[in-house]
Design an enzyme around this catalytic site. Structure first.
Site, short mmCIF file in Angstrom:
data_model
loop_
_atom_site.label_atom_id
_atom_site.label_comp_id
_atom_site.label_asym_id
_atom_site.label_seq_id
_atom_site.Cartn_x
_atom_site.Cartn_y
_atom_site.Cartn_z
CD GLU A 219 -3.09 -0.93 0.46
OE1 GLU A 219 -3.31 0.22 0.03
OE2 GLU A 219 -3.82 -1.89 0.19
CB CYS A 253 -1.49 7.44 1.56
SG CYS A 253 -3.00 6.72 2.17
P1 NAD Z 1 8.16 4.62 5.24
O1 NAD Z 1 8.23 3.83 4.00
O2 NAD Z 1 9.28 5.55 5.55
O3 NAD Z 1 7.99 3.71 6.54
C1 NAD Z 1 6.99 2.74 6.67
C2 NAD Z 1 7.53 1.60 7.48
O4 NAD Z 1 8.68 1.05 6.86
C3 NAD Z 1 7.93 1.96 8.92
O5 NAD Z 1 7.40 0.97 9.79
C4 NAD Z 1 9.44 1.94 8.86
O6 NAD Z 1 10.03 1.58 10.08
C5 NAD Z 1 9.74 0.90 7.82
N1 NAD Z 1 11.02 1.18 7.13
C6 NAD Z 1 11.57 2.39 6.88
N2 NAD Z 1 12.76 2.26 6.23
C7 NAD Z 1 12.95 0.92 6.06
C8 NAD Z 1 14.00 0.14 5.44
N3 NAD Z 1 15.06 0.70 4.88
N4 NAD Z 1 13.87 -1.22 5.47
C9 NAD Z 1 12.79 -1.78 6.03
N5 NAD Z 1 11.78 -1.08 6.63
C10 NAD Z 1 11.86 0.23 6.65
O7 NAD Z 1 6.76 5.38 5.10
P2 NAD Z 1 6.21 6.55 6.00
O8 NAD Z 1 7.09 7.75 5.79
O9 NAD Z 1 5.94 6.06 7.38
O10 NAD Z 1 4.79 6.83 5.29
C11 NAD Z 1 4.68 7.72 4.23
C12 NAD Z 1 4.41 7.04 2.92
O11 NAD Z 1 3.44 6.03 3.08
C13 NAD Z 1 3.85 7.99 1.89
O12 NAD Z 1 4.44 7.74 0.65
C14 NAD Z 1 2.37 7.63 1.86
O13 NAD Z 1 1.73 7.98 0.65
C15 NAD Z 1 2.42 6.16 2.11
N6 NAD Z 1 1.16 5.67 2.67
C16 NAD Z 1 0.39 4.83 1.92
C17 NAD Z 1 -0.83 4.40 2.40
C18 NAD Z 1 -1.72 3.47 1.60
O14 NAD Z 1 -2.62 2.90 2.19
N7 NAD Z 1 -1.48 3.27 0.33
C19 NAD Z 1 -1.25 4.78 3.67
C20 NAD Z 1 -0.43 5.62 4.40
C21 NAD Z 1 0.79 6.05 3.90
#
Ligand code: NAD
Length: 467
Positions: A219, A253
């Site tokens: 997602e 998002c």
């Molecule tokens: P992110 O990708 O930075 O982090 C999400 C998760 O991934 C966290 O739990 C984090 O600890 C983990 N993570 C971060 N870096 C990692 C790595 N190198 N290896 C493994 N895991 C890692 O996302 P965010 O900044 O928390 O959220 C923002 C993004 O999420 C935006 O792009 C937004 O559009 C998207 N989003 C999508 C939805 C949807 O339902 N499609 C909903 C909410 C947010």
């Protein structure tokens, strides 16, 4: 490691996964009544502690109580309730339509839990995007490991405390941490992974999942455009767009990322947007936070990133623009006359800045969208059915919505998911149940069938081929 949130020691992570595997192997989740009991507990986990959740969200995101209640607490309770209400129906084996060749073999699709699943959630709606999928996983009969965001330490710590109090230890567990802990989780084998977050990490997750061929749901995000047709109620459009852009300070998002408006209608739309801005934030958004109307950015880094995009824009700021990095504050900001190569068009904004891109026509707007990656949502504001149909039919995105913003992921019965770079797979409601379910084909063939099907056995001969 933050002062509030204890990260899980990396050498304990595999053991936690194994305990969840044993929980699954115990077979207790085969009993639908047991799943329903856990779902009721999950409902009360949120209900009993809603004020604590609101306080935690306030600390993590500066989030107004009304937004937390409307977009996080109620939808999470609602999701657990939906799973609880429908689990018997969804879990029932289903029969395919009648087929003369197979009906006697009792063809049935069994709805079986996939096993032990991993849910990795983001910071922006940390309760709904964590506990919503957990509800789906329990309903499907899976055990689940939740890895919440490290960027919301108060909310993640609260979920960790309450999950261990309300839910069975071998059914739902939490691992807290950042990259090293998540990397360890991704080294292990799971039966499904649901990842919600940005596309960069999404690719890391999909690559790790490929090692075990683990089914994965991603997602993700992207730049969700809004098309404005001059044949629209411009005040209503401005209100709904500005709300969608400023709720949770734009960290949604499916927030409207940018506006596409016919050139000669831009100023009329901007005037309406200004009026609504003054109506929403009469004392400026910064002061409104005191009266609980406006969130903050998640980190100083996120604030600096968005401030940088704003500093480099070639467009004209029509309102807002104030940045206070110390308090992670960026005022709701609209920027007009933004060109396609502008800094504000270079990445998902994920903050309260709204670029307005003038185009020649609705057809031009559609072309503009189609030249870019498929977004998570496309919005169109129009009173003209033909214009709505054109945007609906000639574009691709996770969702397409007329005359509204941001609310559709909460609409019961609709799938929530992206397409292409905005992700794959979908969840909420029955889609969550199905995501964590293996649709297992089964037959039970009686002996007498050989009276008809005996010809299949060798040795083959001409008579058999002609029969
Ligand atoms: P992110 O990708 O930075 O982090 C999400 C998760 O991934 C966290 O739990 C984090 O600890 C983990 N993570 C971060 N870096 C990692 C790595 N190198 N290896 C493994 N895991 C890692 O996302 P965010 O900044 O928390 O959220 C923002 C993004 O999420 C935006 O792009 C937004 O559009 C998207 N989003 C999508 C939805 C949807 O339902 N499609 C909903 C909410 C947010």
């Amino acid at each position: 490691m933050s002062e509030v949130l204890n990260f899980t020691p990396i050498d304990e992570i595999e053991k936690i996964r194994d305990e969840l595997r044993s929980g699954f192997a115990s077979g207790k989740l085969r009993d639908i009544a047991y799943r329903k009991y856990q779902l009721v507990r999950l409902m009360y986990l949120v209900k009993d502690n809603s004020v604590r959740f609101e306080e935690a969200l306030k600390k993590d995101l500066g989030r107004p109580v009304l937004e937390s209640r409307m977009l996080e607490i109620h939808p999470t309770i609602g999701e657990a309730k939906t799973q609880w209400k429908n689990v018997e129906t969804w879990a029932k084996p289903s029969k395919p339509s009648f087929n003369i060749n197979f009906f006697a073999m009792k063809p049935i699709t069994r709805k079986e839990p996939k096993g032990t699943v991993l849910v990795i959630s983001p910071f922006n709606y940390p309760v709904w995007l964590s506990l919503g999928p957990v509800a789906g996983a329990i309903a499907a009969g899976c055990t689940v490991l939740l890895k919440p965001s490290e960027l919301t330490p108060h909310t993640s710590a609260l979920m960790t405390e309450l999950i261990s109090k309300y839910l069975d230890h071998d059914v739902v567990r939490v691992v807290n941490g950042a990259v090293p802990e998540t990397t360890k989780l991704l080294d292990l084998q799971w039966d499904h992974i649901l990842y919600t977050g940005g596309g960069r990490v999404g690719r890391i997750v999909a690559t790790a999942a490929a090692k075990y061929l683990t089914p994965t749901t991603l997602e993700l995000g992207g730049k969700s455009p809004v098309v404005i047709d001059p044949k629209t109620d411009v005040r209503l459009a401005a209100r709904r767009i500005l709300w969608g852009k400023t709720v949770n300070a734009g960290q949604t998002c499916v927030a409207p990322d940018y506006i596409l408006v016919p050139r000669d209608f831009q100023d009329k739309f901007v005037d309406a947007l200004k009026e609504v801005y003054e109506e929403f934030y009469p004392d400026a958004a910064k002061r409104s936070a005191v009266s609980d109307s406006y969130s903050r950015l998640i980190t100083p880094q996120a604030t600096a990133r968005i401030a940088g995009l704003l500093e480099r824009t070639q467009g004209k700021v029509v309102f807002g623009g104030e940045v206070d990095k110390d308090t992670k504050f960026i005022a709701p900001t609209a920027v007009k006359d933004v060109g396609p190569g502008d800094s504000l068009m270079s990445e998902e904004i994920f903050g309260p800045v709204l670029p307005i891109v003038p185009v020649d026509s609705i057809d031009d707007a559609i072309k503009f969208i189609n030249e870019r990656e498929h977004p998570l949502a496309i919005y169109v504001f129009s009173q003209d059915d033909q214009v709505k149909t054109k945007v609906f039919d000639r574009t691709q995105s996770g969702a397409v919505v007329a005359n509204e913003t941001v609310l559709h992921p909460g609409a019961e019965g609709l799938p929530f998911g992206g397409v292409g770079p905005s992700g794959y797979g979908m969840h909420t409601g029955q889609y969550s149940f199905d995501m964590f379910t293996h649709f297992r084909a089964s037959l039970d063939s009686p002996g007498w069938i050989d009276a008809i099907l005996k010809f299949r056995y060798p040795p083959y001969n001409d008579a058999k081929v002609k029969a």
